[in-house]
Write a protein that holds these residues in place. Structure first.
Motif, mmCIF file in Angstrom:
data_model
loop_
_atom_site.group_PDB
_atom_site.id
_atom_site.type_symbol
_atom_site.label_atom_id
_atom_site.label_comp_id
_atom_site.label_asym_id
_atom_site.label_seq_id
_atom_site.Cartn_x
_atom_site.Cartn_y
_atom_site.Cartn_z
ATOM 1 N N SER A 338 0.860 -1.178 0.000
ATOM 2 C CA SER A 338 0.000 0.000 0.000
ATOM 3 C C SER A 338 0.897 1.228 0.000
ATOM 4 C CB SER A 338 -0.905 0.005 1.231
ATOM 5 O OG SER A 338 -0.135 0.129 2.413
ATOM 6 N N SER A 339 0.373 2.319 -0.449
ATOM 7 C CA SER A 339 1.169 3.546 -0.481
ATOM 8 C C SER A 339 0.551 4.596 0.421
ATOM 9 C CB SER A 339 1.270 4.089 -1.907
ATOM 10 O OG SER A 339 -0.015 4.363 -2.424
ATOM 11 N N ASP A 340 1.371 5.492 0.907
ATOM 12 C CA ASP A 340 0.896 6.550 1.789
ATOM 13 C C ASP A 340 1.807 7.759 1.631
ATOM 14 O OD1 ASP A 340 -0.606 7.861 3.627
ATOM 15 O OD2 ASP A 340 -0.045 6.627 5.355
ATOM 16 N N THR A 341 1.293 8.892 1.986
ATOM 17 C CA THR A 341 2.059 10.137 1.943
ATOM 18 C C THR A 341 1.970 10.811 3.300
ATOM 19 O OG1 THR A 341 1.577 10.426 -0.414
ATOM 20 C CG2 THR A 341 2.316 12.367 0.780
ATOM 21 N N PHE A 342 3.092 11.253 3.811
ATOM 22 C CA PHE A 342 3.097 11.961 5.086
ATOM 23 C C PHE A 342 4.058 13.136 5.006
ATOM 24 C CE2 PHE A 342 5.980 8.405 5.118
ATOM 25 C CZ PHE A 342 7.138 8.882 5.693
ATOM 26 N N GLU A 348 7.008 16.736 2.059
ATOM 27 C CA GLU A 348 6.089 15.653 1.740
ATOM 28 C C GLU A 348 6.857 14.427 1.253
ATOM 29 O OE1 GLU A 348 3.122 15.233 -1.800
ATOM 30 O OE2 GLU A 348 2.100 16.379 -0.207
ATOM 31 N N LEU A 349 6.575 13.283 1.859
ATOM 32 C CA LEU A 349 7.248 12.031 1.516
ATOM 33 C C LEU A 349 6.223 10.962 1.162
ATOM 34 C CD1 LEU A 349 9.782 11.935 4.485
ATOM 35 C CD2 LEU A 349 10.249 12.692 2.168
ATOM 36 N N THR A 350 6.529 10.190 0.147
ATOM 37 C CA THR A 350 5.669 9.089 -0.257
ATOM 38 C C THR A 350 6.369 7.771 0.048
ATOM 39 O OG1 THR A 350 4.682 10.402 -2.026
ATOM 40 C CG2 THR A 350 4.406 8.027 -2.153
#
Length: 355
Positions: A338-342, A348-350
């Motif tokens: 799964s992918s997420d961004t924080f 901003e990092l993915t």
């Protein structure tokens, strides 16, 4: 000794002391007029010495540069300026266009094709075990001419690849992060030749080989700190010579060197591999795989040091993501990766998450 013989002798050297003896016998080691500041910057010591904190991470920089060189060659060979609107917009786009790799992901390739492709970039361990290992990286990429090398491989903080969207190396440090991990004298041998298919007609050195050695030079009279310098001829230009091929690519199990036709050859003398006591295709390979999880081009790893044995002494480095699909696909849980961004401190990092 002519420049070709010097290049061959330096490439065959397996210890720092051998290199020093070769250059001393030729009257080059102590002749300060033959050594120029790396990046044409006499204050380069702090710049180069403050980039990487570990030898394995520093080596990644070199490998990324080799991948970039392959992609740049393929772009130029098609008559496309890498900075133009016609050039690929991403690394994945470049891989799909130049190598017909589905979605630009090497995991989509079968292992046989991936292994064949890996021979474009070779990482070999040579020399002795336990403290006197050397690392050689050879790529069949664009290569540099004697005229262009000071502005590319031997430059610092220039915008050579800043406007090229499909490469990873953007900061133009020439892979200098690895130099502090190269033995007592921080020596690196560089041999390169421009790919014949992309020669610039305005460069009258484009068909010749270039060779130089980088070293750390202790403070001279009138200068307080050390600096990194590289070897030149009497006119302060890169040493050059003509030859169709050079037998300098390390092979496993004591086999003769392979011929190199063009591209770039880099040898890091007495490279710090502390903590990696096994065959290079094992622990060191796995560590590099973790450090370059989404590797854009497979790399061939060769164990050429005496004393190691096994069914095979070579392997293909493909990156952690490809390794997961090759070896652990059946163990990955449903709905993963799964992918997420924080966001951390406004950046901003993915990320991709595997379970």
């Amino acid at each position: 000794m002519n420049n070709k013989d010097l290049a061959l002798k330096l490439a065959a050297a397996e210890t720092e002391s051998e290199v020093v003896n070769i250059l001393t016998n030729e009257g080059l080691w102590n002749d300060l007029s033959r050594w120029q500041p790396y990046g044409q910057n006499e204050n380069n010591f702090s710049i180069i010495g403050n980039q990487q904190s570990s030898a394995d991470a520093a080596l990644v920089e070199k490998l990324i540069n080799s991948v970039d060189a392959i992609l740049m060659k393929e772009c130029w060979a098609r008559g496309i300026d890498p900075t133009s609107a016609e050039a690929p917009k991403t690394i994945a786009d470049a891989l799909e266009r130049f190598f017909h790799i589905q979605n630009g992901q090497i995991m989509s390739m079968d292992k046989k094709t991936r292994n064949e492709m890996s021979n474009n970039i070779i990482l070999a361990a040579t020399g002795k075990q336990r403290g006197e290992e050397n690392i050689t990286i050879v790529d069949h990429g664009e290569g540099q001419s004697p005229l262009s090398m000071p502005e590319t491989i031997l430059s610092i903080s220039k915008s050579n690849k800043l406007k090229v969207p499909f490469v990873q190396g953007k900061f133009n440090m020439g892979g200098t992060g690895a130099l502090p991990f190269c033995g007592k004298n921080h020596m690196q041998l560089v041999i390169s030749k421009r790919c014949p298919a992309i020669i610039n007609a305005s460069d009258d050195t484009a068909g010749e080989w270039s060779v130089t050695l980088v070293r750390k030079e202790i403070a001279r009279e009138g200068r307080k700190s050390s600096m990194y310098t590289y070897l030149t001829d009497v006119d302060r230009k890169i040493l050059k010579f003509s030859s169709d091929t050079l037998p300098i690519i390390p092979e496993c199990k004591g086999k003769p060197y392979q011929n190199m036709e063009y591209g770039t050859y880099i040898k890091l003398f007495n490279y710090a591999m502390t903590g990696y006591k096994t065959n290079i295709i094992m622990d060191f390979n796995y560590r590099l795989s973790l450090l370059i999880p989404d590797l854009a081009h497979p790399i061939r790893i060769r164990e050429c040091r005496k004393g190691f044995s096994g069914h095979t002494l070579s392997a293909t480095l493909s990156g952690m993501i490809t390794r997961l699909y090759d070896d652990r696909a059946g163990n990955i849980e449903d709905n993963f990766p799964s992918s997420d961004t924080f966001v951390i401190d406004g950046q901003e990092l993915t990320c991709a998450i595997y379970l």
